[in-house]
Design a protein around this motif. Structure first.
Motif, PDB file in Angstrom:
ATOM      1  N   ASN A 106       0.816  -1.225   0.000  1.00 31.09           N
ATOM      2  CA  ASN A 106       0.000   0.000   0.000  1.00 31.09           C
ATOM      3  C   ASN A 106       0.844   1.268   0.000  1.00 31.09           C
ATOM      4  N   ALA A 107       2.156   1.141  -0.217  1.00 29.77           N
ATOM      5  CA  ALA A 107       3.053   2.300  -0.109  1.00 29.77           C
ATOM      6  C   ALA A 107       2.688   3.392  -1.117  1.00 29.77           C
ATOM      7  N   ILE A 147      -2.057   9.803  -0.777  1.00 29.38           N
ATOM      8  CA  ILE A 147      -2.827  10.422   0.299  1.00 29.38           C
ATOM      9  C   ILE A 147      -2.013  11.492   1.007  1.00 29.38           C
ATOM     10  N   LEU A 148      -0.745  11.191   1.312  1.00 31.19           N
ATOM     11  CA  LEU A 148       0.097  12.128   2.064  1.00 31.19           C
ATOM     12  C   LEU A 148       0.485  13.337   1.224  1.00 31.19           C
ATOM     13  N   VAL A 163      10.088   4.122  -1.070  1.00 35.45           N
ATOM     14  CA  VAL A 163       8.804   4.820  -0.951  1.00 35.45           C
ATOM     15  C   VAL A 163       8.330   4.795   0.492  1.00 35.45           C
ATOM     16  N   GLU A 164       8.549   3.661   1.176  1.00 28.70           N
ATOM     17  CA  GLU A 164       8.139   3.546   2.585  1.00 28.70           C
ATOM     18  C   GLU A 164       8.853   4.578   3.453  1.00 28.70           C
ATOM     19  N   ALA A 165      10.154   4.768   3.202  1.00 30.19           N
ATOM     20  CA  ALA A 165      10.929   5.737   3.985  1.00 30.19           C
ATOM     21  C   ALA A 165      10.466   7.156   3.698  1.00 30.19           C
ATOM     22  N   LYS A 166      10.174   7.436   2.438  1.00 28.57           N
ATOM     23  CA  LYS A 166       9.680   8.763   2.075  1.00 28.57           C
ATOM     24  C   LYS A 166       8.326   9.035   2.731  1.00 28.57           C
TER      25      LYS A 166
END
Length: 437
Positions: free
Chosen positions: A219-220, A226-227, A263-266
């Protein structure tokens, strides 16, 4: 324009939105610019500048914003140009133009700021920093011997945009250093600030809730939409300055430029920043806002082809999510597309106003709270169809003499649902023809 639409109320914005100039240019803007060119060709330098400044003057509801003020004094022309937190003051003679913008007092600057200013001088093309007995200033000097409107536009734009940016940056990064010459700024209404503060918290809570509904695996990318949409929404609708603007811009830039981070870290970086916004109390929040005049658009003009490509790619992503039944993120992406374009691209006034209208339709609660008549009813999922068609006609009609193939498209939109409406709106945006024939 249909005769029924003739009686619809005209588009009048009572508030500023986004980073561009929230105003209209003079109806005679092109004529004034051409007169400026002719005057410079005839070596009537002061008259050339006078016409040039008139071409840059902007208006709200037919009234001048006085974003440029000129006064004559014997054989010289004095001027002031306003650009957000910056006021550029200058003098023009037949021989040259001199302009300056005050950043801060020399006695207030620390070593870090002085080092930054030295670095900025290597980044600027026309203007440069210096200090007199009292202030650190950004200044510009031009020779008028071979001057024309094109030659003066970019130097003045550079000093105005950079003076504004550097004052905002100094205010947010060097908390103990006061910026100077900001008496032209006016405070925003307290009740409007409270409304914006409440919507900030509402949007953060809604985004957090939506992320919690996403599937637990893979879901990343959905979280990113969304963010990022939330940050673009805060920037365009709330229009923060100083610290919020600077930090939001930095987070967006880091997200799209850091190719090594996952992407998760961002996403985590964005989430941490958004949580800090939520923790900000109202007293700190309201220090990030002011009312100001603007003369130059900070974004470079973008070709219609580039916008078409972005919309095509975005709609393809939406189709992928739809085909894979990730329906909860689809409305967010439809909203994201308009705000991404408004955030990143310099737009023709037609395209900017059309996309603003779409944003207004997609977020009726916010605009209703500001006192605008809603174009979409979320509770009943119904559109103010006639008003929307009229608005589109009103935006496009004044430009059809220049762009003969530019046509209103309100009647072609799909009003069955908000998603279908947004999709049809973007397809029509893609088909806009700005060719001059």
């Amino acid at each position: 324009m249909g005769w029924l639409n003739f009686f619809e109320p005209k588009m009048k914005l009572k508030h500023s939105f986004g980073r561009g100039i929230n105003a209209d240019l003079s109806e005679n803007e092109e004529e004034e610019f051409n007169k400026s060119y002719e005057a410079f060709e005839a070596k009537d330098i002061l008259k050339g500048y006078e016409y040039f400044f008139k071409s840059l003057e902007n208006y709200s509801n037919g009234t001048s914003n006085k974003n440029i003020i000129t006064t004559h004094e014997a054989d010289r022309l004095n001027f002031e140009i306003f650009q957000g937190s910056a006021k550029i003051s200058g003098t023009i003679t037949k021989e040259n133009l001199y302009a300056e913008a005050i950043l801060t007092k020399k006695s207030s600057a620390n070593v870090a700021l002085k080092r930054l200013i030295l670095e900025r001088n290597y980044q600027l093309t026309y203007a440069y920093y210096f200090s007199d007995d009292e202030y650190i200033k950004l200044k510009l000097f031009l020779d008028n011997i071979t001057m024309n409107p094109q030659k003066v536009f970019f130097p003045l734009r550079e000093i105005a945009l950079n003076a504004d940016f550097d004052k905002e940056y100094t205010k947010s990064e060097f908390l103990d250093i006061p910026i100077e010459d900001i008496e032209h700024l006016s405070a925003m209404n307290e009740s409007e600030l409270q409304l914006k503060y409440n919507f900030l918290h509402r949007w953060i809570d809604e985004s957090t809730a939506k992320i919690s509904t996403l599937p637990s695996n893979d879901n990343a990318a959905m979280q990113s939409f969304i963010l990022l949409y939330l940050i673009f929404k805060i920037d365009y609708l709330l229009v923060p300055k100083y610290g919020i603007f600077q930090k939001s811009s930095k987070k967006v830039q880091e997200y799209f430029s850091d190719e090594n981070a996952t992407v998760e870290a961002k996403n985590e970086e964005l989430r941490v920043y958004i949580n800090k916004l939520k923790e900000m109390d109202f007293e700190e929040f309201k220090t990030n806002f002011y009312n100001a005049k603007y003369t130059f658009n900070p974004l470079e003009k973008t070709s219609q082809e580039e916008i078409e490509v972005f919309i095509t790619e975005s709609l393809a992503k939406i189709r992928w999510y739809k085909n894979n039944r990730y329906n909860q993120v689809i409305p967010t992406i439809y909203n994201y597309v308009a705000l991404y374009i408004l955030y990143n691209y310099g737009l023709h006034v037609v395209l900017k106003n059309l996309l603003h209208t779409l944003v207004e339709i997609q977020d009726p609660d916010f605009f209703t709270s500001l006192g605008y008549t809603p174009l979409y009813n979320k509770k009943n999922s119904t559109f103010a169809k006639r008003a929307i068609i009229s608005r589109i006609d009103e935006i496009i009609a004044p430009h059809q003499n220049r762009f003969k193939l530019l046509k209103p498209f309100g009647e072609k939109l799909n009003f069955t649902s908000l998603n279908e409406f947004s999709n049809s709106f973007y397809l029509q945006i893609k088909n806009l023809n700005f060719e001059e024939i």
